[in-house]
Design a protein around this motif. Structure first.
Motif, PDB file in Angstrom:
ATOM      1  N   SER A  69      -6.411 -36.399   8.267  1.00 57.73           N
ATOM      2  CA  SER A  69      -7.008 -37.317   9.242  1.00 57.73           C
ATOM      3  C   SER A  69      -8.396 -37.762   8.803  1.00 57.73           C
ATOM      4  O   SER A  69      -8.752 -38.941   8.937  1.00 57.73           O
ATOM      5  CB  SER A  69      -7.077 -36.654  10.618  1.00 57.73           C
ATOM      6  N   ILE A  70      -9.171 -36.842   8.275  1.00 58.35           N
ATOM      7  CA  ILE A  70     -10.522 -37.186   7.791  1.00 58.35           C
ATOM      8  C   ILE A  70     -10.426 -38.212   6.669  1.00 58.35           C
ATOM      9  O   ILE A  70     -11.158 -39.212   6.658  1.00 58.35           O
ATOM     10  CB  ILE A  70     -11.275 -35.920   7.329  1.00 58.35           C
ATOM     11  N   ASP A  71      -9.530 -37.971   5.721  1.00 58.27           N
ATOM     12  CA  ASP A  71      -9.373 -38.902   4.597  1.00 58.27           C
ATOM     13  C   ASP A  71      -8.920 -40.277   5.070  1.00 58.27           C
ATOM     14  O   ASP A  71      -9.425 -41.306   4.604  1.00 58.27           O
ATOM     15  CB  ASP A  71      -8.381 -38.348   3.573  1.00 58.27           C
ATOM     16  N   HIS A  72      -7.985 -40.316   6.026  1.00 61.41           N
ATOM     17  CA  HIS A  72      -7.520 -41.609   6.535  1.00 61.41           C
ATOM     18  C   HIS A  72      -8.577 -42.289   7.392  1.00 61.41           C
ATOM     19  O   HIS A  72      -8.637 -43.527   7.424  1.00 61.41           O
ATOM     20  CB  HIS A  72      -6.203 -41.440   7.293  1.00 61.41           C
ATOM     21  N   ALA A  73      -9.420 -41.528   8.059  1.00 62.06           N
ATOM     22  CA  ALA A  73     -10.522 -42.129   8.819  1.00 62.06           C
ATOM     23  C   ALA A  73     -11.497 -42.827   7.868  1.00 62.06           C
ATOM     24  O   ALA A  73     -11.954 -43.942   8.144  1.00 62.06           O
ATOM     25  CB  ALA A  73     -11.246 -41.069   9.639  1.00 62.06           C
ATOM     26  N   ARG A  74     -11.788 -42.185   6.761  1.00 62.21           N
ATOM     27  CA  ARG A  74     -12.673 -42.800   5.763  1.00 62.21           C
ATOM     28  C   ARG A  74     -12.057 -44.077   5.199  1.00 62.21           C
ATOM     29  O   ARG A  74     -12.737 -45.087   5.040  1.00 62.21           O
ATOM     30  CB  ARG A  74     -12.968 -41.804   4.643  1.00 62.21           C
ATOM     31  N   ARG A  75     -10.748 -44.009   4.914  1.00 58.43           N
ATOM     32  CA  ARG A  75     -10.056 -45.175   4.370  1.00 58.43           C
ATOM     33  C   ARG A  75     -10.040 -46.315   5.391  1.00 58.43           C
ATOM     34  O   ARG A  75     -10.281 -47.468   5.053  1.00 58.43           O
ATOM     35  CB  ARG A  75      -8.634 -44.796   3.963  1.00 58.43           C
ATOM     36  N   ARG A  97     -13.423 -47.872   5.653  1.00 54.69           N
ATOM     37  CA  ARG A  97     -13.747 -48.649   4.458  1.00 54.69           C
ATOM     38  C   ARG A  97     -12.967 -49.962   4.409  1.00 54.69           C
ATOM     39  O   ARG A  97     -13.528 -51.020   4.135  1.00 54.69           O
ATOM     40  CB  ARG A  97     -13.457 -47.800   3.212  1.00 54.69           C
ATOM     41  N   THR A  98     -11.665 -49.918   4.682  1.00 50.04           N
ATOM     42  CA  THR A  98     -10.837 -51.119   4.517  1.00 50.04           C
ATOM     43  C   THR A  98     -10.713 -51.949   5.790  1.00 50.04           C
ATOM     44  O   THR A  98     -10.548 -53.154   5.723  1.00 50.04           O
ATOM     45  CB  THR A  98      -9.419 -50.743   4.051  1.00 50.04           C
ATOM     46  N   GLN A  99     -10.725 -51.281   6.936  1.00 50.13           N
ATOM     47  CA  GLN A  99     -10.581 -51.905   8.248  1.00 50.13           C
ATOM     48  C   GLN A  99      -9.336 -52.788   8.345  1.00 50.13           C
ATOM     49  O   GLN A  99      -9.342 -53.817   9.022  1.00 50.13           O
ATOM     50  CB  GLN A  99     -11.845 -52.683   8.605  1.00 50.13           C
ATOM     51  N   THR A 100      -8.263 -52.369   7.674  1.00 48.66           N
ATOM     52  CA  THR A 100      -7.002 -53.101   7.781  1.00 48.66           C
ATOM     53  C   THR A 100      -6.169 -52.515   8.920  1.00 48.66           C
ATOM     54  O   THR A 100      -6.295 -51.325   9.237  1.00 48.66           O
ATOM     55  CB  THR A 100      -6.188 -53.017   6.470  1.00 48.66           C
ATOM     56  N   PRO A 101      -5.324 -53.322   9.531  1.00 50.61           N
ATOM     57  CA  PRO A 101      -4.458 -52.801  10.592  1.00 50.61           C
ATOM     58  C   PRO A 101      -3.578 -51.641  10.109  1.00 50.61           C
ATOM     59  O   PRO A 101      -3.343 -50.687  10.838  1.00 50.61           O
ATOM     60  CB  PRO A 101      -3.613 -54.002  11.000  1.00 50.61           C
ATOM     61  N   GLN A 102      -3.107 -51.728   8.878  1.00 52.46           N
ATOM     62  CA  GLN A 102      -2.258 -50.652   8.349  1.00 52.46           C
ATOM     63  C   GLN A 102      -3.043 -49.341   8.254  1.00 52.46           C
ATOM     64  O   GLN A 102      -2.552 -48.292   8.669  1.00 52.46           O
ATOM     65  CB  GLN A 102      -1.709 -51.024   6.977  1.00 52.46           C
ATOM     66  N   ALA A 103      -4.246 -49.385   7.710  1.00 51.52           N
ATOM     67  CA  ALA A 103      -5.055 -48.169   7.574  1.00 51.52           C
ATOM     68  C   ALA A 103      -5.403 -47.586   8.942  1.00 51.52           C
ATOM     69  O   ALA A 103      -5.380 -46.363   9.130  1.00 51.52           O
ATOM     70  CB  ALA A 103      -6.328 -48.466   6.785  1.00 51.52           C
ATOM     71  N   ILE A 104      -5.690 -48.444   9.900  1.00 49.42           N
ATOM     72  CA  ILE A 104      -6.005 -47.985  11.256  1.00 49.42           C
ATOM     73  C   ILE A 104      -4.765 -47.380  11.906  1.00 49.42           C
ATOM     74  O   ILE A 104      -4.835 -46.351  12.581  1.00 49.42           O
ATOM     75  CB  ILE A 104      -6.603 -49.131  12.086  1.00 49.42           C
ATOM     76  N   GLY A 105      -3.597 -47.971  11.667  1.00 48.82           N
ATOM     77  CA  GLY A 105      -2.345 -47.430  12.206  1.00 48.82           C
ATOM     78  C   GLY A 105      -2.009 -46.074  11.626  1.00 48.82           C
ATOM     79  O   GLY A 105      -1.585 -45.161  12.350  1.00 48.82           O
ATOM     80  N   VAL A 106      -2.205 -45.915  10.318  1.00 48.23           N
ATOM     81  CA  VAL A 106      -1.944 -44.618   9.683  1.00 48.23           C
ATOM     82  C   VAL A 106      -2.909 -43.581  10.237  1.00 48.23           C
ATOM     83  O   VAL A 106      -2.514 -42.444  10.539  1.00 48.23           O
ATOM     84  CB  VAL A 106      -2.043 -44.723   8.146  1.00 48.23           C
ATOM     85  N   LEU A 107      -4.158 -43.946  10.397  1.00 43.47           N
ATOM     86  CA  LEU A 107      -5.139 -43.027  10.987  1.00 43.47           C
ATOM     87  C   LEU A 107      -4.698 -42.606  12.380  1.00 43.47           C
ATOM     88  O   LEU A 107      -4.733 -41.414  12.720  1.00 43.47           O
ATOM     89  CB  LEU A 107      -6.523 -43.680  11.037  1.00 43.47           C
ATOM     90  N   ALA A 108      -4.274 -43.551  13.189  1.00 41.66           N
ATOM     91  CA  ALA A 108      -3.822 -43.229  14.546  1.00 41.66           C
ATOM     92  C   ALA A 108      -2.665 -42.231  14.506  1.00 41.66           C
ATOM     93  O   ALA A 108      -2.610 -41.290  15.305  1.00 41.66           O
ATOM     94  CB  ALA A 108      -3.413 -44.499  15.288  1.00 41.66           C
TER      95      ALA A 108
END
Length: 131
Positions: free
Chosen positions: A88-94, A97-108
């Motif tokens: 979760s920490i790694d995906h939060a950083r990603r 950094r990227t602020q893409t919907p996909q990265a935010i969805g994976v973080l969620a």
């Protein structure tokens, strides 16, 4: 031989077996989850946790080993929680950094997974006769 399993224990056993097999077949998927202080032994830790998951899953399916497997499964779930937190920490950083919907969805998804670990621990403890 009657297996005498309830649905939650069957689901937990199946989850352990599938996840453990995936740890062995595709360890590179799990290596980034190894918490930073344990890095350097990523492949070994992933394989050991995969074997442990398979052992817990198989043990939950067999009545004479169910109690021990329940205890071991609960301990394993608590033990791997830092890896889920690291993910979760790694995906939060990603996502930051990227602020893409996909990265935010994976973080969620990774954040939603964290509290789900505790009901799994309760299922394992119940299988051990303590829940």
């Amino acid at each position: 031989m009657a297996v005498d399993l309830d649905l939650p224990t069957t689901v937990l056993a199946s989850t352990f077996l599938a996840s453990g097999a995936l740890h062995l077949v595709r360890p590179q998927v799990f290596e980034p989850m190894v918490p930073t202080p344990l890095r350097g032994h990523d492949r070994l830790l992933v394989r050991v946790s995969g074997v442990a998951e398979i052992a817990c899953g198989a043990g939950l399916l067999v009545p004479p080993t169910r109690e021990m497997a329940g205890w071991a499964g609960a301990a394993l779930l608590v033990g791997v929680f830092p890896a889920n937190l690291q993910m979760s920490i790694d995906h939060a950083r990603r996502a930051q950094r990227t602020q893409t919907p996909q990265a935010i969805g994976v973080l969620a998804g990774t954040l939603a997974r964290l509290p789900l670990q505790w009901p799994l621990v309760r299922i394992a403890l119940r299988a051990a006769g303590r829940g």
